[in-house]
Design an enzyme around this catalytic site. Structure first.
Site, PDB file in Angstrom:
ATOM      1  CG  HIS A  99      -7.392   2.661   2.509  1.00  0.00           C
ATOM      2  ND1 HIS A  99      -6.295   3.040   3.180  1.00  0.00           N
ATOM      3  CD2 HIS A  99      -6.784   2.325   1.357  1.00  0.00           C
ATOM      4  CE1 HIS A  99      -5.182   2.499   2.930  1.00  0.00           C
ATOM      5  NE2 HIS A  99      -5.526   2.140   1.439  1.00  0.00           N
ATOM      6  CG  HIS A 140      -5.950  -2.368  -0.599  1.00  0.00           C
ATOM      7  ND1 HIS A 140      -4.996  -2.914  -0.140  1.00  0.00           N
ATOM      8  CD2 HIS A 140      -5.797  -0.887  -0.434  1.00  0.00           C
ATOM      9  CE1 HIS A 140      -4.039  -2.001   0.544  1.00  0.00           C
ATOM     10  NE2 HIS A 140      -4.667  -0.835  -0.044  1.00  0.00           N
ATOM     11  CD  GLU A 141      -7.539   1.833  -2.992  1.00  0.00           C
ATOM     12  OE1 GLU A 141      -7.352   2.479  -1.988  1.00  0.00           O
ATOM     13  OE2 GLU A 141      -6.387   1.360  -3.401  1.00  0.00           O
ATOM     14  CB  CYS A 172      -0.965  -0.180   1.249  1.00  0.00           C
ATOM     15  SG  CYS A 172      -1.877   1.460   1.437  1.00  0.00           S
TER      16      CYS A 172
END
Lengths: 186, 167
Positions: free
Chosen positions: B144, B140-141, B98
């Site tokens: 966040h 993954h995004e 990342c």
């Protein structure tokens, strides 16, 4: 004259019979000295606990001082201690443009599996970045498992590695698989 | 403000829960553009979340169409406002890194197929199924947006060797 680096680095290895408290004792000794554990890998191999640490600290310091602190701790634990001073150019963070592959090798246990596989890889300048082996199965039918992480040099492909190892796979009658595990960054 | 610096842990914003966007206005559309610009600026980057550029809103962009893992199977550039995963299935492990946690990679298990719903910058609500690498990138995004880093999901680690470019 080359200026002396402000931060000194040492490679520390500690190996011995596993028991609870080894990491706490060693890291306690390092903490007392004001040492940083910059990089480390610790694992249990059979009944042995093996620690490899790259430690760093500011001058003034000496390898003797590090050994003086850690030796009694290791003696108490019945562990063997090794300390090596690292040259400044040894401590640069490793970066690579390479494809990273996992090579799995497994089959009936026999002498020379690690040697035969790694010899082929070395001949093609394939760098091993991580390796572990395990003897599994039963006494009657022992199975050997070898897992390697490798960085491929430029021009080398996972298919190429698989082809290189194909003859060996046949000769040793083992399974050999190559797959790409290059990290993806988000 | 087009390309924004990508925040790195331990910046506290990266661990914050992001708020839902209540009204999609020009400020939100500008944020989306900043995210796109920032993503395109990162070498090989396939996604950026608003919190990575310091904005605690549930907005992120993903585009895997130029990545070797995603070029065969993707929905192009996705600009996602208030994205929700309606369902997930399958599981696969991928070694992730990342931009907000440089020099560290680790194996993460993710669903291989997700049904996704989100609002577009023009307000249209979209729903579709994403799979493979695109699904991983979206998860993954979206993590966040919940203040979750891949470090919170690692099942095994491998440090040190990090590919410099062309991720």
């Amino acid at each position: 004259m080359t200026p002396q680096p402000e931060i000194l680095h040492y490679a520390v290895s500690v190996v011995g019979k596993d028991r609870p408290g080894i990491v706490a004792a060693i890291s306690g000794g390092l903490f007392n000295l004001g040492c940083n554990i910059a990089d480390s890998s610790c694992t249990m191999l059979a009944g042995e606990f093996a620690m490899i640490l790259i430690v760093s600290l500011k001058r003034p310091f000496s390898k003797t001082r590090l050994v003086e602190e850690l030796k009694p701790v290791c003696d108490d634990l019945g562990m063997t201690l090794g300390v090596r001073t690292l040259h400044p150019d040894e401590i640069a963070r490793q970066e690579t443009d390479s494809e990273i592959c996992m090579i799995s090798v497994y089959g009936a246990d026999q002498p020379g599996i690690v040697y035969r596989v790694t010899k082929e890889l070395a001949a093609r300048a394939i760098n091993i970045t991580d390796l572990n082996t395990k003897l599994i199965g039963t006494e009657e039918e022992p199975v050997y498992v070898l897992m390697l992480e490798v960085a491929l040099p430029e021009g080398e492909s996972p298919e190429g590695v698989e082809q290189t190892l194909a003859a060996l796979k046949k000769e040793l009658q083992v399974e050999i698989g190559v797959r790409v595990i290059t990290p993806v960054a988000f | 403000m087009p390309i924004q610096p990508v925040l790195r842990y331990p910046h506290p914003v990266l661990k914050k829960l992001c708020h839902r966007v209540e009204h999609i206005d020009n400020a939100i559309r500008n944020l989306v553009q900043d995210l796109i610009d920032t993503m395109h600026d990162g070498p090989g980057s396939v996604g950026v979340a608003a919190s990575q550029i310091g904005v605690t809103l549930r907005v992120c962009v993903v585009d895997v169409s130029r990545n070797r893992h995603g070029k065969e199977n993707n929905h192009g550039l996705l600009c996602m406002i208030n994205p929700e995963i309606m369902s997930r299935s399958g599981s696969a492990t991928m070694r992730e890194g990342c931009m907000s946690v440089p020099d560290y990679t680790g194996d993460v298990d993710r669903a291989t197929e997700i049904v996704l719903q989100f609002s577009e910058p023009d307000g249209t609500v979209r729903e579709f199924t994403a799979s493979g690498f695109e699904a991983v990138a979206i998860q993954h995004e979206m993590d966040h947006l919940d203040g979750v880093l891949f470090l919170d999901r690692v099942t095994s680690i491998k440090t040190g060797l990090f590919r410099r470019k062309n991720y």
